[in-house]
Write a protein that holds these residues in place. Structure first.
Motif, PDB file in Angstrom:
ATOM      1  N   SER A 156       0.819  -1.216   0.000  1.00 16.28           N
ATOM      2  CA  SER A 156       0.000   0.000   0.000  1.00 16.28           C
ATOM      3  C   SER A 156       0.850   1.263   0.000  1.00 16.28           C
ATOM      4  CB  SER A 156      -0.933   0.004   1.217  1.00 16.28           C
ATOM      5  OG  SER A 156      -0.181   0.044   2.423  1.00 16.28           O
ATOM      6  N   SER A 157       2.103   1.145   0.425  1.00 14.74           N
ATOM      7  CA  SER A 157       2.959   2.335   0.509  1.00 14.74           C
ATOM      8  C   SER A 157       3.178   2.988  -0.847  1.00 14.74           C
ATOM      9  CB  SER A 157       4.307   1.949   1.125  1.00 14.74           C
ATOM     10  OG  SER A 157       5.015   1.064   0.264  1.00 14.74           O
ATOM     11  N   TYR A 158       2.989   2.229  -1.924  1.00 16.79           N
ATOM     12  CA  TYR A 158       3.221   2.802  -3.252  1.00 16.79           C
ATOM     13  C   TYR A 158       2.158   3.828  -3.638  1.00 16.79           C
ATOM     14  CZ  TYR A 158       7.433   0.668  -4.916  1.00 16.79           C
ATOM     15  OH  TYR A 158       8.754   0.369  -5.099  1.00 16.79           O
ATOM     16  N   ALA A 159       1.043   3.867  -2.909  1.00 19.90           N
ATOM     17  CA  ALA A 159       0.011   4.869  -3.202  1.00 19.90           C
ATOM     18  C   ALA A 159       0.559   6.288  -3.038  1.00 19.90           C
ATOM     19  CB  ALA A 159      -1.202   4.652  -2.298  1.00 19.90           C
ATOM     20  N   LEU A 160       1.411   6.497  -2.007  1.00 23.13           N
ATOM     21  CA  LEU A 160       1.958   7.832  -1.767  1.00 23.13           C
ATOM     22  C   LEU A 160       2.941   8.250  -2.857  1.00 23.13           C
ATOM     23  CD1 LEU A 160       2.603   7.993   2.090  1.00 23.13           C
ATOM     24  CD2 LEU A 160       0.887   9.208   0.763  1.00 23.13           C
ATOM     25  N   LEU A 161       3.600   7.296  -3.461  1.00 24.34           N
ATOM     26  CA  LEU A 161       4.569   7.638  -4.502  1.00 24.34           C
ATOM     27  C   LEU A 161       3.901   8.298  -5.707  1.00 24.34           C
ATOM     28  CD1 LEU A 161       6.980   4.564  -4.483  1.00 24.34           C
ATOM     29  CD2 LEU A 161       7.463   6.887  -3.711  1.00 24.34           C
ATOM     30  N   PHE A 162       2.631   7.974  -5.955  1.00 25.20           N
ATOM     31  CA  PHE A 162       1.935   8.606  -7.073  1.00 25.20           C
ATOM     32  C   PHE A 162       1.803  10.114  -6.867  1.00 25.20           C
ATOM     33  CE2 PHE A 162       0.732   4.258  -7.941  1.00 25.20           C
ATOM     34  CZ  PHE A 162       0.628   4.217  -9.319  1.00 25.20           C
ATOM     35  N   ALA A 163       1.788  10.559  -5.606  1.00 25.87           N
ATOM     36  CA  ALA A 163       1.645  11.987  -5.325  1.00 25.87           C
ATOM     37  C   ALA A 163       2.950  12.753  -5.531  1.00 25.87           C
ATOM     38  CB  ALA A 163       1.139  12.194  -3.894  1.00 25.87           C
ATOM     39  N   LEU A 209       5.117   1.363   7.613  1.00 21.92           N
ATOM     40  CA  LEU A 209       5.320   0.770   6.286  1.00 21.92           C
ATOM     41  C   LEU A 209       4.624   1.589   5.205  1.00 21.92           C
ATOM     42  CD1 LEU A 209       4.863  -3.016   7.133  1.00 21.92           C
ATOM     43  CD2 LEU A 209       6.978  -1.689   7.014  1.00 21.92           C
ATOM     44  N   PHE A 210       3.415   2.062   5.509  1.00 22.29           N
ATOM     45  CA  PHE A 210       2.650   2.829   4.526  1.00 22.29           C
ATOM     46  C   PHE A 210       3.331   4.153   4.181  1.00 22.29           C
ATOM     47  CE2 PHE A 210      -0.749   5.992   3.645  1.00 22.29           C
ATOM     48  CZ  PHE A 210      -1.195   5.462   2.434  1.00 22.29           C
ATOM     49  N   LEU A 211       3.894   4.817   5.194  1.00 26.93           N
ATOM     50  CA  LEU A 211       4.485   6.137   4.977  1.00 26.93           C
ATOM     51  C   LEU A 211       5.966   6.089   4.616  1.00 26.93           C
ATOM     52  CD1 LEU A 211       2.868   8.126   7.952  1.00 26.93           C
ATOM     53  CD2 LEU A 211       2.132   8.068   5.565  1.00 26.93           C
ATOM     54  N   GLY A 212       6.624   4.979   4.913  1.00 24.77           N
ATOM     55  CA  GLY A 212       8.074   4.960   4.809  1.00 24.77           C
ATOM     56  C   GLY A 212       8.627   4.934   3.401  1.00 24.77           C
ATOM     57  N   THR A 213       7.958   4.243   2.476  1.00 24.86           N
ATOM     58  CA  THR A 213       8.524   4.075   1.135  1.00 24.86           C
ATOM     59  C   THR A 213       8.768   5.406   0.435  1.00 24.86           C
ATOM     60  OG1 THR A 213       7.476   1.916   0.889  1.00 24.86           O
ATOM     61  CG2 THR A 213       8.137   3.016  -1.123  1.00 24.86           C
ATOM     62  N   ALA A 214       7.855   6.360   0.585  1.00 24.35           N
ATOM     63  CA  ALA A 214       7.999   7.658  -0.081  1.00 24.35           C
ATOM     64  C   ALA A 214       9.171   8.464   0.460  1.00 24.35           C
ATOM     65  CB  ALA A 214       6.707   8.469   0.059  1.00 24.35           C
ATOM     66  N   GLY A 215       9.806   7.986   1.535  1.00 19.44           N
ATOM     67  CA  GLY A 215      10.980   8.668   2.068  1.00 19.44           C
ATOM     68  C   GLY A 215      12.277   7.910   1.863  1.00 19.44           C
ATOM     69  N   LEU A 258      11.791  -0.946  10.891  1.00 23.74           N
ATOM     70  CA  LEU A 258      12.298   0.141  11.722  1.00 23.74           C
ATOM     71  C   LEU A 258      12.997   1.205  10.877  1.00 23.74           C
ATOM     72  CD1 LEU A 258      13.694  -1.905  14.761  1.00 23.74           C
ATOM     73  CD2 LEU A 258      11.523  -0.676  14.592  1.00 23.74           C
ATOM     74  N   VAL A 259      13.648   0.799   9.803  1.00 21.79           N
ATOM     75  CA  VAL A 259      14.256   1.780   8.888  1.00 21.79           C
ATOM     76  C   VAL A 259      13.166   2.627   8.232  1.00 21.79           C
ATOM     77  CG1 VAL A 259      15.704   2.080   6.855  1.00 21.79           C
ATOM     78  CG2 VAL A 259      16.233   0.275   8.493  1.00 21.79           C
ATOM     79  N   PHE A 260      12.027   2.002   7.931  1.00 20.43           N
ATOM     80  CA  PHE A 260      10.907   2.760   7.375  1.00 20.43           C
ATOM     81  C   PHE A 260      10.454   3.859   8.343  1.00 20.43           C
ATOM     82  CE2 PHE A 260       8.893   0.669   3.547  1.00 20.43           C
ATOM     83  CZ  PHE A 260      10.005  -0.101   3.226  1.00 20.43           C
ATOM     84  N   VAL A 261      10.592   3.623   9.638  1.00 17.82           N
ATOM     85  CA  VAL A 261      10.248   4.655  10.629  1.00 17.82           C
ATOM     86  C   VAL A 261      11.126   5.882  10.431  1.00 17.82           C
ATOM     87  CG1 VAL A 261      10.212   5.207  13.097  1.00 17.82           C
ATOM     88  CG2 VAL A 261       9.417   2.966  12.316  1.00 17.82           C
ATOM     89  N   VAL A 262      12.427   5.665  10.264  1.00 17.26           N
ATOM     90  CA  VAL A 262      13.356   6.784  10.088  1.00 17.26           C
ATOM     91  C   VAL A 262      13.028   7.556   8.813  1.00 17.26           C
ATOM     92  CG1 VAL A 262      15.785   7.454   9.930  1.00 17.26           C
ATOM     93  CG2 VAL A 262      15.133   5.467  11.309  1.00 17.26           C
ATOM     94  N   ALA A 263      12.771   6.840   7.719  1.00 16.38           N
ATOM     95  CA  ALA A 263      12.450   7.500   6.454  1.00 16.38           C
ATOM     96  C   ALA A 263      11.159   8.305   6.549  1.00 16.38           C
ATOM     97  CB  ALA A 263      12.348   6.456   5.340  1.00 16.38           C
ATOM     98  N   ALA A 264      10.153   7.726   7.226  1.00 20.12           N
ATOM     99  CA  ALA A 264       8.856   8.400   7.336  1.00 20.12           C
ATOM    100  C   ALA A 264       8.906   9.594   8.275  1.00 20.12           C
ATOM    101  CB  ALA A 264       7.791   7.409   7.816  1.00 20.12           C
ATOM    102  N   ALA A 265       9.804   9.586   9.250  1.00 20.85           N
ATOM    103  CA  ALA A 265       9.893  10.680  10.215  1.00 20.85           C
ATOM    104  C   ALA A 265      10.779  11.822   9.728  1.00 20.85           C
ATOM    105  CB  ALA A 265      10.422  10.158  11.551  1.00 20.85           C
ATOM    106  N   THR A 266      11.595  11.584   8.728  1.00 21.63           N
ATOM    107  CA  THR A 266      12.532  12.617   8.266  1.00 21.63           C
ATOM    108  C   THR A 266      12.233  13.066   6.841  1.00 21.63           C
ATOM    109  OG1 THR A 266      14.096  10.870   7.614  1.00 21.63           O
ATOM    110  CG2 THR A 266      14.370  11.834   9.801  1.00 21.63           C
ATOM    111  N   ASN A 267      12.413  12.171   5.886  1.00 21.82           N
ATOM    112  CA  ASN A 267      12.288  12.560   4.477  1.00 21.82           C
ATOM    113  C   ASN A 267      10.854  12.805   4.032  1.00 21.82           C
ATOM    114  OD1 ASN A 267      15.033  12.480   4.030  1.00 21.82           O
ATOM    115  ND2 ASN A 267      15.040  10.363   3.327  1.00 21.82           N
ATOM    116  N   LEU A 268       9.907  12.057   4.580  1.00 19.85           N
ATOM    117  CA  LEU A 268       8.528  12.231   4.111  1.00 19.85           C
ATOM    118  C   LEU A 268       7.964  13.612   4.433  1.00 19.85           C
ATOM    119  CD1 LEU A 268       6.126  10.946   2.670  1.00 19.85           C
ATOM    120  CD2 LEU A 268       5.311  10.178   4.905  1.00 19.85           C
TER     121      LEU A 268
END
Length: 516
Positions: free
Chosen positions: A82-89, A240-246, A399-409
């Motif tokens: 589902s995380s790929y939904a944010l990449l479309f934005a 997981l949902f928010l992390g991929t876009a970061g 847990l790495v997805f947490v870091v990406a979602a909290a910083t880059n997203l």
């Protein structure tokens, strides 16, 4: 160790080394090394992106989590896909504004040295943290199947990924990922067909047999088999949902295509392939329970990382197990190569060329720095991996997805879509998100260190995303409102104007002209 395993592993190594040699002849210029000169087609890039994303956590970790924990394991598959939904934005604006790195995109609006440096350091940290569980998985895989000592296996994997980056750059990385994606989906599809054929193509019978042979019985699809309370489940899915876009190595893939229509083709291809793959992991996880049994899976490996190989052995014998093992190793090689390339590019382009040399270094000089950075970062990741124990690789990856979602997203979304966002807000948001996420990730009950923060232990919070991610967003908002500097509406309008106009030129291309 059986000869068939050696044959398949040698075939994978020979094939990937040949690709690297071929790519080395075509990746000698800086644009080729960093981003394939933007010359990949949308479908090709989508397959490469799928190969970049379908990591050891996806294949080994998720299949094992489904077999051992049922519903809680399914959360990983659902969250990753589902995380790929944010990449479309964000995909098209990232493609238009970036040239080589995520820092290029951000510096199209905030063209300061400190902003570029902070984003580059964040990219290196996230990529390195993501590298570690992949190397751990490769080490245990080679140890189990080839009887290679774990430290030797980790070192060998690290050497291979470093060679691919040094000699081939993005050209080698892309083609390894494309071929690996095809092999992985084909292999899992064939094993899934064999599993279903064992139950006369009746998925209901497969589910019933899985419940029968699971220690959870009829509670296999009830929440709580892995995560103790609903807060953990919400937190895991949110991360997981928010992390991929970061994730920097995923965002880099948008720089390898020539235009926005190719970006859309990339996303649709990647989303379709990844979605089909996760459906297959569900079949493999349930098939392992039904045909191998929960006790036997834990006996093979308590973490569940080798569940996919166990079900391959059950339905296809040594040949299929050897094939799938080699594909799993190729999967890890492709992902770690992409991660190392993202970190290397941030060091050579952002930290060295833009900051240290003020944009005045030659292409040849940048290539030398990039290759040296690949060597140093690769050795560092290997050293960290050697000290890490056996875990289900899906856990540290989440847990790495947490870091990406909290910083880059928050940085990316507010930069692209919030008119009032300021540079000080961006800096405060990234720093606060980075400090909070790293602290919680390293000191959570499931974290990288054996020490747990008391308040996390008290509320039984194994997945810290629900705490760390809001801190990153709120800090960026508070820093913007009370930071004291004013937003630059003109720069935001120009940025948005380029987003509407399609292809851009000159100064808005990755912050390279006057914008950086």
């Amino acid at each position: 160790m059986k000869p068939v395993y050696i044959v398949f592993f040698i075939a994978v190594l020979a094939g990937t080394l040949l690709i690297s040699y071929w790519a080395a002849q075509r990746g000698r210029t800086l644009p080729q090394f960093y981003r394939f000169s933007g010359s990949l087609g949308g479908v090709q890039n989508g397959l490469a992106m799928a190969g970049d994303f379908m990591s050891a956590a996806s294949f080994l970790g998720v299949t094992g989590a489904i077999a051992l924990h049922g519903f809680d394991g399914l959360l990983y598959a659902a969250g990753f896909w589902s995380s790929y939904a944010l990449l479309f934005a964000v995909a098209e604006p990232v493609r238009r504004l970036g040239r080589y790195t995520l820092a290029d995109v951000v510096c199209a609006r905030f063209p300061s040295r400190r902003m570029r440096g902070l984003v580059a350091v964040d990219t290196v940290l996230i990529s390195t943290l993501y590298l570690v569980p992949q190397l751990v998985a490769a080490g245990w895989l080679m140890h189990l199947l080839l009887d290679v000592p774990y430290p030797v296996a980790v070192a060998a994997t690290g050497i291979l990924m470093t060679m691919y980056v040094i000699f081939g750059g993005m050209v080698s990385t892309s083609w390894v990922q494309i071929i690996k994606a095809g092999l992985l989906v084909t292999g899992t599809f064939l094993v899934a067909l064999m599993v279903l054929s064992s139950f006369h193509w009746d998925f209901g019978r497969l589910v019933a047999a899985a419940k029968e042979h699971s220690p959870w019985g009829s509670g296999l699809f009830a929440p709580g088999n892995l995560l103790e309370n609903p807060l953990n489940e919400v937190s895991l899915f949110l991360s997981l949902f928010l992390g991929t876009a970061g994730l920097p190595h995923i965002l880099m893939r948008f720089f390898t295509v020539p235009n926005e229509s190719a970006v859309r083709a990339t996303l649709w291809t990647a989303t379709s392939v990844i979605g089909a793959f996760y459906v297959l992991t569900v079949v493999l996880g349930l098939g392992a329970l039904a045909l191998v049994g929960g006790a036997a899976i834990r006996g093979l490996d308590p973490t569940g990382n080798f569940t996919a190989l166990a079900v391959a052995q059950a339905v296809g014998g040594d040949f299929f197990t050897a094939f799938l093992s080699a594909v799993a190793f190729a999967t890890i090689l492709a992902v770690v190569t992409g991660l190392l390339l993202a970190a290397t590019t941030a060091v050579s382009h952002d930290l060295y060329h833009k900051l240290y040399r003020g944009g005045r270094s030659s292409d040849r000089e940048q290539l030398r720095v990039a290759k040296f950075a690949a060597l140093v970062l690769g050795l560092g990741a290997v050293a960290i991996s050697l000290g890490m124990g056996r875990v289900n690789v899906a856990t540290p990856v989440s847990l790495v997805f947490v870091v990406a979602a909290a910083t880059n997203l928050p940085l990316l979304f507010f930069t692209l879509f919030w008119r009032r966002f300021t540079e000080r807000g961006a800096m405060i948001g990234v720093v606060a998100g980075l400090v909070a996420s790293l602290t919680l990730v390293f000191f959570s009950p499931a974290g990288f260190l054996p020490v747990t923060l008391p308040f996390l232990e008290k509320i039984h919070l194994d997945e810290p995303g629900i705490v760390a991610i809001p801190i990153g967003f709120l800090a960026a908002v508070i820093g913007t409102w009370f930071g004291g500097d004013r937003p630059d509406p003109t720069r935001f309008e120009v940025l948005r104007g380029h987003v509407r106009q399609g292809e851009t030129t000159g100064t808005a291309s990755g912050g390279e002209g006057s914008w950086a």
